[in-house]
Design an enzyme around this catalytic site. Sequence first.
Site, PDB file in Angstrom:
ATOM      1  N   ASP A  29       0.802  -1.252   0.172  1.00  0.00           N
ATOM      2  CA  ASP A  29      -0.006   0.132   0.013  1.00  0.00           C
ATOM      3  C   ASP A  29       0.896   1.248  -0.069  1.00  0.00           C
ATOM      4  O   ASP A  29       1.963   1.156   0.254  1.00  0.00           O
ATOM      5  CB  ASP A  29      -0.925  -0.028   1.327  1.00  0.00           C
ATOM      6  CG  ASP A  29      -1.605   1.349   1.671  1.00  0.00           C
ATOM      7  OD1 ASP A  29      -2.308   1.595   0.777  1.00  0.00           O
ATOM      8  OD2 ASP A  29      -1.066   1.772   2.922  1.00  0.00           O
ATOM      9  N   ASP A  31       0.001   5.005   1.237  1.00  0.00           N
ATOM     10  CA  ASP A  31      -0.380   6.205   2.085  1.00  0.00           C
ATOM     11  C   ASP A  31      -0.020   5.287   3.649  1.00  0.00           C
ATOM     12  O   ASP A  31      -0.966   4.479   3.855  1.00  0.00           O
ATOM     13  CB  ASP A  31      -1.715   6.645   2.128  1.00  0.00           C
ATOM     14  CG  ASP A  31      -1.938   7.738   0.756  1.00  0.00           C
ATOM     15  OD1 ASP A  31      -1.995   6.807  -0.252  1.00  0.00           O
ATOM     16  OD2 ASP A  31      -1.819   8.549   0.918  1.00  0.00           O
TER      17      ASP A  31
HETATM   18 MG   LIG Z   1      -2.587   3.163   3.915  1.00  0.00          MG
END
Ligand SMILES: [Mg+2]
Length: 271
Positions: A29, A31
């Site tokens: 992922d 962020d």
């Molecule tokens: Mg995230």
Amino acid sequence: MSAPRHLLDCWTEVARRVRRAGKVALFADLDGTLARIRRRPEEVRLPPRIRALLGEIAANHVTVGIISGRGLEDLEARVGLEGIWYAGAHGYCLRDLSGRTRSWIGPTQETRMREVRQRLEGEIGALPGIRLEPKGPTVAVHYREAPRRSRELARAAIGQLLESHPRLHLLSGKKVWELLPASGVDKWEAIRRILRLERNRGSGGWLTFYLGDDTTDERVFDQMKGISIAVGKRRRTKARYFLDTTAEVRIFLEKFREVLWLRQPKSHSGS
Ligand SMILES: [Mg+2]
């Protein structure tokens, strides 16, 4: 659910698995995992060192993919690497190594999401601190900067939308609610699709890594068999390992790259 272990404490055994694996894949992922969360999502930047490491790892016979809730264009612009996979909008959009894009949204779902966007804009678009972000097939309602009253009104409007569109799917992340056209497409599905499309990359089984920091990553942790890594302070997770900070993620990527460097001659002879 057994408690996750610190990945760097178990590095010897993880490194051994990498050296022995037929095919290796690294998914992450963005962020809060590869990049620190900022007050506003548009301020999030991938650190140059992490970008360089991911590029080197991808060049070492590893399938690399960034799997995010962000829209595909935004994600690709923010990561800025060629030779890797991108899955945007929680897996609704996929871009392969050659830049070819695939999308899993049908005409009915497109109509549904257009209506959802219009209703949200009309009902909560002007509330203080609430920010709507259309991301192709999905729409995000950010409330990080919203006062309580705005949050409550936004929550009520989303509740009504979910009642009038029973197929609509809600994901709650860090200070964000995301509306997806339907359930069934998610980050784990995106990873499975990529692994299927990449099955001819080498011989033997996959050793898959996944790093994520949020509730939306838990389904991947729950389903995948490889090295699942929760990033951050959350300890109620189905991931097998954890790292405390994005700085530790960088250390992990450095060590991962070293192991690949040792593994390289073997993968050459095997291909
Ligand atoms: Mg995230």
